[in-house]
Design an enzyme around this catalytic site. Structure first.
Site, PDB file in Angstrom:
ATOM      1  CD  GLU A 156      12.500   5.167  18.474  1.00 52.08           C
ATOM      2  OE1 GLU A 156      13.472   5.796  18.918  1.00 52.08           O
ATOM      3  OE2 GLU A 156      12.233   5.093  17.255  1.00 52.08           O
ATOM      4  CD  GLU A 262       7.566   5.414  13.421  1.00 55.46           C
ATOM      5  OE1 GLU A 262       8.728   5.436  12.987  1.00 55.46           O
ATOM      6  OE2 GLU A 262       7.261   5.819  14.552  1.00 55.46           O
TER       7      GLU A 262
HETATM    8  C1  XIL Z   1      11.941  10.666  12.033  1.00 58.65           C
HETATM    9  C2  XIL Z   1      11.520  11.693  10.995  1.00 58.65           C
HETATM   10  O1  XIL Z   1      11.065  11.025   9.837  1.00 58.65           O
HETATM   11  C3  XIL Z   1      12.675  12.597  10.679  1.00 58.65           C
HETATM   12  O2  XIL Z   1      12.237  13.664   9.837  1.00 58.65           O
HETATM   13  C4  XIL Z   1      13.259  13.188  11.962  1.00 58.65           C
HETATM   14  O3  XIL Z   1      14.410  13.914  11.650  1.00 58.65           O
HETATM   15  C5  XIL Z   1      13.596  12.106  12.940  1.00 58.65           C
HETATM   16  O4  XIL Z   1      12.469  11.311  13.166  1.00 58.65           O
HETATM   17  N1  XIL Z   1      11.021   6.373  14.535  1.00 58.65           N
HETATM   18  C6  XIL Z   1      10.055   7.279  14.882  1.00 58.65           C
HETATM   19  C7  XIL Z   1       9.842   8.476  14.047  1.00 58.65           C
HETATM   20  O5  XIL Z   1       9.288   7.037  15.826  1.00 58.65           O
HETATM   21  O6  XIL Z   1       9.409   9.568  14.797  1.00 58.65           O
HETATM   22  C8  XIL Z   1      11.109   8.839  13.298  1.00 58.65           C
HETATM   23  O7  XIL Z   1      10.824   9.921  12.435  1.00 58.65           O
HETATM   24  C9  XIL Z   1      11.623   7.652  12.543  1.00 58.65           C
HETATM   25  C10 XIL Z   1      11.977   6.536  13.481  1.00 58.65           C
END
Ligand code: XIL
Length: 359
Positions: A156, A262
């Site tokens: 990000e 993701e």
């Molecule tokens: C999220 C997790 O799923 C949660 O458990 C945590 O509280 C926050 O992070 N983008 C990403 C991931 O790159 O690392 C994030 O994961 C979701 C959004």
């Protein structure tokens, strides 16, 4: 296998031996193939080691369906650099050991991220921040050298929307150079690891994708060791499919690996901030589940159509059950974004995705 052995038996023993009658129903049949068997590229799931421990139903999904595993949170900086003292590898060690025991490819998520930035690092000035990044990445990547196949080196880096860089503590302290610096440090520690830049909404926010690709091209021109681009692919039912296809093709034109890192698909909306959910769909129906199945099918197809085989690092699902999805808690929503329902049964989405892998 069993069938062919039974067919061979009469031939091997000839007429002198009478073969036992075997009921077809007694012949053991193999389990239906998992998603990883259907795909010709890796299929991943995101999970924390503690979540799967003692949960045999979840463990069965992990071992049958996936060929790659990502830690949801176990390998993040806030799980490792917990305080000003020594780094703590309890969680990532448990995760990597678990993934290896399962025989899965291990994907490292993530080395640098603004979210959950450890508070004790806030006070570092520019030079100390550079020193920290270099030594943190060196220590973490060296520890798992040869065991972690690839890393989201920077997660990000781009602002939530538009084409600018995100104003993270790293950017404030070091400037834009923190990004190539992180990739170089990771490459020194493990030259074989595949190094990714990972971001969200890049499949639908063209200005953001263009900003990201400009950064990537600049790094490529400067000889920075970058191997891949991750599309988080947290999409919605109304995310335009043609646009997803064009965005994937544009990113693939860099020649880098492309990871859908993701994946989940929501019915509702959020504004990308924690707690920022907008509940539109209150109740799930068979029709909605069928529409979601079609969206999952399209996503698999779009990946295969727009990313050449050699660049397919894989498709990874993020907390892949509606019971465990991060969406509900993080955005304060009730949604059904994954392949498995709350009882851990396969949803139409699962079968839709499976179709998209084959057809
Ligand atoms: C999220 C997790 O799923 C949660 O458990 C945590 O509280 C926050 O992070 N983008 C990403 C991931 O790159 O690392 C994030 O994961 C979701 C959004």
């Amino acid at each position: 296998m069993y069938k062919s052995l039974f067919l061979l038996l009469p031939l091997l023993y000839g007429s002198a031996c009478t073969t036992p009658a075997v009921e077809t129903s007694e012949i053991p049949t193999a389990d239906p193939p998992g998603l990883a068997d259907l795909a010709d590229f890796p299929i991943g799931g995101a999970i924390n080691e503690g979540r799967v421990r003692g949960d045999s139903a979840l463990l069965a999904i992990v071992s049958e369906e996936f060929s790659s595993l990502t830690a949801t949170n176990d390998m993040k900086m806030y799980a490792i650099a917990r305080g000003p003292g020594a780094l703590d590898f309890t969680l990532p060690d448990a995760f990597v050991n678990f993934a290896e025991r399962q025989g899965k490819r291990v994907f490292g998520h993530t080395l640098l991220w603004h979210y959950g930035f450890p508070r004790h690092l806030m006070e570092l000035d520019g030079e100390a921040a550079e020193g920290f990044i270099n030594s943190y990445i060196d220590t973490v990547v060296t520890r798992y050298r040869g065991r972690v196949d690839g890393w989201d080196v920077v997660n990000e880096a781009m602002a939530t929307s538009g084409g600018e860089l995100r104003e993270t503590p790293w950017l404030e302290k070091i400037g834009k150079a923190y990004i190539p610096m992180a990739f170089r440090a990771a490459d020194r520690a493990d030259p074989e690891a595949k190094l990714f830049i990972n971001d969200f909404n890049t499949e639908r926010d063209t200005a953001k994708l263009n900003g990201l690709l400009a950064l990537v091209e600049e790094m490529q021109a400067d000889g920075v060791p970058i191997d891949g681009i991750g599309f988080q692919m947290h999409i919605r039912m109304d995310t335009d499919e043609e646009l997803i296809g064009r965005s994937l093709a544009k990113a693939a034109a860099t020649g880098l690996l492309i990871h859908l890192s993701e994946v989940d698909i929501i019915f509702n909306r959020h504004d990308d901030t924690q707690g920022g959910g907008e509940q539109i769909v209150d109740k799930i129906t068979p029709e909605l589940l069928e529409q979601q199945a079609q969206k999952y099918e399209s996503l698999a197809r779009l990946y295969r159509e727009n990313v050449p085989p050699a660049q397919r690092y894989g498709i990874t699902f993020w907390s892949f059950t509606d019971r465990d999805t991060w969406i509900n808690g993080f955005f304060d929503l009730k949604d059904w974004p994954t392949l498995y329902d709350e009882q851990l049964q396969k949803k139409p989405a699962y079968y839709g995705f499976a179709r998209g892998l084959r057809e």
